[in-house]
Write an enzyme that holds these catalytic residues in place. Sequence first.
Site, short mmCIF file in Angstrom:
data_model
loop_
_atom_site.label_atom_id
_atom_site.label_comp_id
_atom_site.label_asym_id
_atom_site.label_seq_id
_atom_site.Cartn_x
_atom_site.Cartn_y
_atom_site.Cartn_z
N LYS A 34 0.85 -1.21 0.00
CA LYS A 34 0.00 0.00 0.00
C LYS A 34 0.88 1.25 0.00
O LYS A 34 0.67 2.16 -0.82
CB LYS A 34 -0.89 0.01 1.24
CG LYS A 34 -1.54 1.36 1.55
CD LYS A 34 -2.46 1.35 2.74
CE LYS A 34 -1.81 1.63 4.03
NZ LYS A 34 -1.52 3.06 4.33
N ASN A 35 1.86 1.30 0.89
CA ASN A 35 2.63 2.52 1.07
C ASN A 35 3.67 2.75 -0.02
O ASN A 35 4.28 3.82 -0.07
CB ASN A 35 3.26 2.55 2.45
CG ASN A 35 2.20 2.68 3.54
OD1 ASN A 35 1.03 2.94 3.24
ND2 ASN A 35 2.59 2.47 4.78
N ASP A 58 4.61 0.94 12.11
CA ASP A 58 3.38 0.26 11.67
C ASP A 58 3.26 -1.16 12.23
O ASP A 58 2.18 -1.74 12.21
CB ASP A 58 3.31 0.21 10.14
CG ASP A 58 3.10 1.59 9.56
OD1 ASP A 58 3.24 1.74 8.33
OD2 ASP A 58 2.82 2.52 10.33
N CYS A 66 -5.09 12.13 12.90
CA CYS A 66 -5.91 10.93 13.06
C CYS A 66 -5.59 10.35 14.44
O CYS A 66 -4.89 10.96 15.23
CB CYS A 66 -5.61 9.93 11.94
SG CYS A 66 -3.92 9.37 11.97
N ARG A 122 -8.70 -0.74 4.66
CA ARG A 122 -7.94 0.31 3.96
C ARG A 122 -6.58 -0.22 3.49
O ARG A 122 -6.04 0.24 2.50
CB ARG A 122 -7.71 1.51 4.88
CG ARG A 122 -8.90 2.42 5.09
CD ARG A 122 -8.49 3.67 5.82
NE ARG A 122 -7.26 4.18 5.26
CZ ARG A 122 -6.25 4.68 5.99
NH1 ARG A 122 -6.35 4.73 7.30
NH2 ARG A 122 -5.15 5.12 5.41
N ARG A 142 -0.09 14.59 13.17
CA ARG A 142 0.40 14.42 11.79
C ARG A 142 0.37 15.73 11.00
O ARG A 142 -0.31 15.87 9.99
CB ARG A 142 -0.41 13.32 11.09
CG ARG A 142 -0.33 12.02 11.86
CD ARG A 142 -1.01 10.89 11.17
NE ARG A 142 -0.19 10.36 10.07
CZ ARG A 142 -0.56 9.29 9.35
NH1 ARG A 142 -1.72 8.71 9.61
NH2 ARG A 142 0.19 8.84 8.37
C1 EPZ Z 1 3.94 7.13 6.26
O1 EPZ Z 1 3.16 8.11 6.88
C2 EPZ Z 1 3.07 5.89 6.18
N1 EPZ Z 1 1.88 6.16 5.37
C3 EPZ Z 1 2.64 5.48 7.58
O2 EPZ Z 1 1.88 4.27 7.47
C4 EPZ Z 1 3.89 5.21 8.41
O3 EPZ Z 1 3.51 4.89 9.74
C5 EPZ Z 1 4.80 6.44 8.42
O4 EPZ Z 1 5.10 6.82 7.05
C6 EPZ Z 1 6.11 6.20 9.14
O5 EPZ Z 1 6.80 5.14 8.54
C7 EPZ Z 1 1.95 6.07 4.03
O6 EPZ Z 1 3.01 5.82 3.47
C8 EPZ Z 1 0.68 6.29 3.26
P1 EPZ Z 1 5.95 10.57 8.38
P2 EPZ Z 1 3.67 9.65 6.92
O7 EPZ Z 1 5.77 11.82 7.59
O8 EPZ Z 1 4.36 9.97 5.65
C9 EPZ Z 1 5.91 13.88 11.78
C10 EPZ Z 1 -0.01 2.90 7.68
O9 EPZ Z 1 -0.53 2.35 8.66
N2 EPZ Z 1 5.75 14.86 10.68
O10 EPZ Z 1 7.22 9.80 8.23
O11 EPZ Z 1 2.54 10.50 7.34
C11 EPZ Z 1 4.65 13.04 11.95
O12 EPZ Z 1 3.71 13.74 12.74
C12 EPZ Z 1 0.49 4.32 7.80
O13 EPZ Z 1 0.16 2.35 6.57
C13 EPZ Z 1 5.78 16.22 10.98
O14 EPZ Z 1 5.93 16.61 12.14
O15 EPZ Z 1 4.74 9.57 8.09
C14 EPZ Z 1 5.17 11.81 12.62
O16 EPZ Z 1 5.31 12.06 14.02
C15 EPZ Z 1 0.23 4.92 9.18
N3 EPZ Z 1 5.62 17.11 9.96
C16 EPZ Z 1 6.57 11.64 12.01
O17 EPZ Z 1 6.90 12.90 11.43
C17 EPZ Z 1 5.45 16.70 8.66
O18 EPZ Z 1 5.34 17.57 7.77
C18 EPZ Z 1 6.61 10.57 10.91
O19 EPZ Z 1 5.69 10.93 9.92
C19 EPZ Z 1 5.42 15.30 8.38
C20 EPZ Z 1 5.57 14.41 9.40
#
Ligand code: EPZ
Length: 420
Positions: free
Chosen positions: A22-23, A309, A116, A401, A121
């Site tokens: 998915k990701n 995850d 969420c 999902r 996020r």
């Molecule tokens: C991706 O989410 C994945 N989703 C998530 O999988 C996964 O848990 C996550 O990466 C971490 O590996 C998809 O790929 C669709 P991040 P993403 O930006 O990109 C903070 C699942 O279950 N952050 O690496 O949203 C954020 O709040 C999902 O498949 C900021 O502060 O993750 C978090 O604490 C859930 N500002 C941390 O970074 C930003 O602009 C990691 O988020 C962006 C992120």
Amino acid sequence: MSRIHVYGPARLSGELSIQGSKNAVLPMMAAALLHKGITVLTNVPTIQDVDCMVSILRYIGCRCNRRGSTLEIDATFLRSVKIPDCYVSQMRSSVILLGALLGRAGEGDSSYPGGCLIGARPIDIHLEVLRNLGAEILEDGDRISAKAACGGKLCGAQFQLRYPSVGATEQALLASVLADGITVVQGAAREPEICQLCQCLNRMGAIIRGVGTDTLTIKGVEKLHDSRFDVRGDRIVAGTYLAAVMAASGSILLKDITPSDLTVPLDLMEQAGACIIRDEVKEQIAISMESHPVGLQFETEPYPGFPTDLQSPFMAFLAAGEGESLIREQVFEGRFATAEELKRMGGVIRINGREAYVTGHYPLKNAKVKARVLRGGAALVVAALAAEGETVIEDCRHIERGYEDICRDLRVLNADVRWG
Ligand code: EPZ
């Protein structure tokens, strides 16, 4: 609302081919927008998030044809640069389309993806990336409008991410592939899904170097070309089913999965007592577990650390194991919600901020529980395989999902699980 019924305890056995990631596929679908032609993706999972992304691409003007697990996207003509609110609220990762739209059309418009249950996020790093590449960002209420400042094209730049955000790294890749000049992203995420996106973009004609490292160099090109790309197996789905064996015991073989995508989780499962064979060439993982897992101590981190995850599925099997475990969730501030549901199944779990202390005991108790989030919901299915009697998991739309059919897959592995 969809329910899952699980009859435990169950020993698992059998072989299962793992669905496409998915990701990995979602950013590849966004990447298709960058090419005024055809992009074919194979081994695409049949999941709601892919359906949502297809709906958005069609709204924007793409023609999308699905034949089994093959998805053909024709992005020759676009009729909109605006992502409707309904889709953004359904799938927050659609925000990466901003970068693709800026790269393709020099502008993009989206609503602010909300937080969420796993955390606030924010998308500040995403917006910083786009500003670094010369986009003017207008935030008006919950709408974001982005426009390339210099004559409709973004300009290459060198910048450092303050955190190796997966989404922000995808944003940078999608926005810089057609930009003028060279872009250097330092502190980039290194997840396997990022590597696959880079490989897919390079297959389309992009010039990206440093794949797999934390420094990505993108040389902007004028245009891309038709291409075809095969999506690799979903490491989180595979990790979920490996966690199921840890909880229920048994012996299974997972196919179409790259073991090196799961190095740290596999090492931890061996530490907990599993016997694991990793075949990188055949892309298979064999696991057998004949005892209850012993306690573990680990923390979630960006790749190559332990993936957040899989935190809930690991908590689930440790709650049904033996010994004391300590889990630190360092990526998302709110990712322990499932602990409350596991406690209803007899799990002994104490949360203190970002730390969860788990005292394992087997078996767990059957109960009626609620899936509140995607991975947490899958974790409840894992736990139910180590509970006596019938466990009913409600609100399983979240699970759909990201998992094609968790009941179908676990039945292939001889679990007694069904939709109800
Ligand atoms: C991706 O989410 C994945 N989703 C998530 O999988 C996964 O848990 C996550 O990466 C971490 O590996 C998809 O790929 C669709 P991040 P993403 O930006 O990109 C903070 C699942 O279950 N952050 O690496 O949203 C954020 O709040 C999902 O498949 C900021 O502060 O993750 C978090 O604490 C859930 N500002 C941390 O970074 C930003 O602009 C990691 O988020 C962006 C992120």
